[in-house]
Design a protein around this motif. Structure first.
Motif, PDB file in Angstrom:
ATOM      1  N   HIS A 329       0.822  -1.213   0.000  1.00 45.30           N
ATOM      2  CA  HIS A 329       0.000   0.000   0.000  1.00 45.30           C
ATOM      3  C   HIS A 329       0.861   1.270   0.000  1.00 45.30           C
ATOM      4  CE1 HIS A 329      -3.856  -1.917   0.222  1.00 45.30           C
ATOM      5  NE2 HIS A 329      -3.533  -2.607   1.317  1.00 45.30           N
ATOM      6  N   VAL A 330       1.987   1.241   0.723  1.00 44.73           N
ATOM      7  CA  VAL A 330       2.871   2.414   0.741  1.00 44.73           C
ATOM      8  C   VAL A 330       3.429   2.676  -0.656  1.00 44.73           C
ATOM      9  CG1 VAL A 330       5.089   3.291   1.587  1.00 44.73           C
ATOM     10  CG2 VAL A 330       3.483   2.253   3.182  1.00 44.73           C
ATOM     11  N   THR A 331       3.856   1.624  -1.344  1.00 43.55           N
ATOM     12  CA  THR A 331       4.403   1.789  -2.692  1.00 43.55           C
ATOM     13  C   THR A 331       3.346   2.344  -3.635  1.00 43.55           C
ATOM     14  OG1 THR A 331       5.919  -0.066  -2.326  1.00 43.55           O
ATOM     15  CG2 THR A 331       5.514   0.595  -4.607  1.00 43.55           C
ATOM     16  N   THR A 332       2.135   1.861  -3.522  1.00 39.59           N
ATOM     17  CA  THR A 332       1.047   2.373  -4.362  1.00 39.59           C
ATOM     18  C   THR A 332       0.754   3.832  -4.034  1.00 39.59           C
ATOM     19  OG1 THR A 332       0.057   0.159  -4.434  1.00 39.59           O
ATOM     20  CG2 THR A 332      -1.348   2.003  -5.084  1.00 39.59           C
ATOM     21  N   ALA A 333       0.761   4.155  -2.740  1.00 39.60           N
ATOM     22  CA  ALA A 333       0.499   5.534  -2.318  1.00 39.60           C
ATOM     23  C   ALA A 333       1.540   6.499  -2.880  1.00 39.60           C
ATOM     24  CB  ALA A 333       0.486   5.611  -0.796  1.00 39.60           C
ATOM     25  N   GLU A 334       2.800   6.088  -2.830  1.00 46.85           N
ATOM     26  CA  GLU A 334       3.852   6.960  -3.349  1.00 46.85           C
ATOM     27  C   GLU A 334       3.762   7.104  -4.869  1.00 46.85           C
ATOM     28  OE1 GLU A 334       7.312   5.034  -1.815  1.00 46.85           O
ATOM     29  OE2 GLU A 334       7.286   6.175   0.069  1.00 46.85           O
ATOM     30  N   GLY A 335       3.400   6.018  -5.545  1.00 48.57           N
ATOM     31  CA  GLY A 335       3.284   6.079  -7.005  1.00 48.57           C
ATOM     32  C   GLY A 335       2.106   6.915  -7.471  1.00 48.57           C
ATOM     33  N   THR A 336       1.123   7.126  -6.600  1.00 46.04           N
ATOM     34  CA  THR A 336      -0.052   7.923  -6.963  1.00 46.04           C
ATOM     35  C   THR A 336       0.304   9.399  -7.153  1.00 46.04           C
ATOM     36  OG1 THR A 336      -1.458   6.399  -5.734  1.00 46.04           O
ATOM     37  CG2 THR A 336      -2.386   8.555  -6.234  1.00 46.04           C
ATOM     38  N   LEU A 337       1.319   9.873  -6.435  1.00 38.26           N
ATOM     39  CA  LEU A 337       1.750  11.279  -6.548  1.00 38.26           C
ATOM     40  C   LEU A 337       2.760  11.384  -7.698  1.00 38.26           C
ATOM     41  CD1 LEU A 337       2.284  12.079  -2.750  1.00 38.26           C
ATOM     42  CD2 LEU A 337       0.276  12.584  -4.157  1.00 38.26           C
ATOM     43  N   THR A 338       2.262  11.715  -8.880  1.00 41.98           N
ATOM     44  CA  THR A 338       3.133  11.723 -10.059  1.00 41.98           C
ATOM     45  C   THR A 338       3.891  13.047 -10.179  1.00 41.98           C
ATOM     46  OG1 THR A 338       1.463  12.637 -11.555  1.00 41.98           O
ATOM     47  CG2 THR A 338       1.476  10.245 -11.237  1.00 41.98           C
ATOM     48  N   GLN A 339       5.081  12.923 -10.746  1.00 43.30           N
ATOM     49  CA  GLN A 339       5.892  14.117 -10.961  1.00 43.30           C
ATOM     50  C   GLN A 339       5.273  15.021 -12.029  1.00 43.30           C
ATOM     51  OE1 GLN A 339      10.141  14.227 -12.691  1.00 43.30           O
ATOM     52  NE2 GLN A 339      10.455  13.923 -10.488  1.00 43.30           N
ATOM     53  N   GLN A 340       4.599  14.436 -13.000  1.00 43.47           N
ATOM     54  CA  GLN A 340       3.980  15.235 -14.056  1.00 43.47           C
ATOM     55  C   GLN A 340       2.927  16.185 -13.491  1.00 43.47           C
ATOM     56  OE1 GLN A 340       4.489  12.023 -14.135  1.00 43.47           O
ATOM     57  NE2 GLN A 340       5.703  11.550 -15.989  1.00 43.47           N
ATOM     58  N   ALA A 341       2.117  15.671 -12.550  1.00 40.02           N
ATOM     59  CA  ALA A 341       1.077  16.518 -11.955  1.00 40.02           C
ATOM     60  C   ALA A 341       1.709  17.636 -11.127  1.00 40.02           C
ATOM     61  CB  ALA A 341       0.149  15.677 -11.090  1.00 40.02           C
TER      62      ALA A 341
END
Length: 360
Positions: A329-341
């Protein structure tokens, strides 16, 4: 028998007592002429040379007319003031006066810029003598931050008795950790920092520590720094500050991972996940509640949605039954915050869009 008949004095009569004359008054000293004294003093200290010359001349005239003492003083004042006056005229004619004044002014300015390392305060920009940041120094030269400088003070921390003493391995680690926090609060926009900027600090010497010095001074240093690194109302508009604060809060909380392994302290990891989830939820609400400029509204709305989605996964991590589920869940949470956004939001607000080196 009548005593008077024998040429004696009658009974009851005495020789009259004569009051002795008082001692004669000592002669009063002749007063010293005040102008003569002033002329001598002015001549000696070389202040306003013509004034000493004038006062000495007036004093001689008064002495000839009224008498008194001070002729030698007046003459000495006239001579000294005449010499000073000639020197001043010579300096004016040759340009020496301007050079002397410039030298005095530069010396005064240098002294005013010099500060002890323990006297530095938040926002001071300074240069180290010789540019050697590794050697121990007592004084540094403060300069305006818009000029090139070696370092900028981000804040200070008063060490407590319970804190490890500076100079020891634990003390060095403690000082660096405190300064990392202080630096992050001072320059909250990590994307705007120069690539070569580093944490720098001054700690009390052994003698200073023994004498009661407890001040830790934190700073940034880098090659050819110019301009302040501080993030605040003087450097950013309200919209920029609101966005920077939101990202800074999320970064700060999410970076506070416990030191122990998950297996040794799972409760600490779940607490960390709950705090991070709460911070993301709060900042998503703050981003949505603000009335952004029209050109930035879409990008900030997208970033708010990412905060919300990431927060949900952190919440699931806090409820995870085992370590593998937690990190999934932590890995998914971090991946949700994209650098593009993040780049899109920063670009819409006129902020730097170059990621820091550690973020690629």
């Amino acid at each position: 028998m009548d005593p008077s008949a024998q040429g004696g004095q009658p009974y009851g009569q005495y020789q009259p007592y004569q009051q002795p004359l008082p001692y004669p008054r000592p002669p009063q000293p002749v007063p010293v002429n005040g102008l003569a004294i002033t002329s001598l003093v002015v001549g000696i200290v070389c202040c306003l040379p013509p004034l000493g010359l004038i006062l000495g001349t007036v004093a001689l005239r008064q002495l000839r007319r009224k008498g008194g003492r001070g002729k030698g003083m007046a003459i000495a004042g006239i001579v000294l003031s005449s010499i000073s006056t000639l020197l001043v005229l010579l300096m004016v004619l040759t340009g020496g006066a301007r050079e002397a004044w410039n030298g005095f002014r530069e010396g005064f300015e240098d002294a005013a810029r010099s500060k002890g390392t323990g006297d530095l305060r938040r926002g001071d920009c300074f240069n180290v003598p010789g540019g050697d940041l590794e050697r121990v120094v007592v004084n540094v030269e403060t300069v305006p931050c818009d000029e090139e400088h070696d370092a900028e003070v981000s804040g200070t921390y008063r060490l407590q008795k319970s804190d490890p003493a500076p100079g020891s391995p634990r003390g060095e680690t403690f000082a660096e950790e405190r300064c990392l926090d202080i630096n992050a609060a001072y320059a909250r926009d990590s994307w705007a920092l120069p690539k070569d900027v580093e944490t720098y600090y001054y700690i009390p010497t052994e003698e200073g520590w023994s004498g009661g010095d407890r001040m830790l001074t934190c700073a940034f240093t880098g090659d050819a720094l110019k301009g302040s690194l501080h993030v605040g109302p003087d450097s950013h508009d309200p919209d920029q500050l609101s966005y920077i604060n939101a990202e800074h809060i999320v970064e700060t909380v999410s970076s506070q991972q416990p030191e122990a392994d998950f297996a040794d302290d799972p409760a600490a990891y779940r607490s960390w996940a709950r705090k991070t989830s709460g911070a993301l939820s709060e900042q998503a609400t703050a981003l949505r509640a603000r009335s952004w400029p029209e050109e930035a509204s879409a990008a900030l709305g997208a970033r708010a949605r990412q905060f919300e989605a990431s927060g949900r996964h952190w919440d699931l991590a806090a409820k995870a039954a085992d370590e593998d589920t937690f990190w999934t869940h932590v890995t998914t949470a971090e991946g949700t915050l994209t650098q593009q956004a993040r780049i899109a939001a920063r670009d819409a607000l006129g902020l730097s869009t170059t990621p820091p080196p550690e973020e690629g």
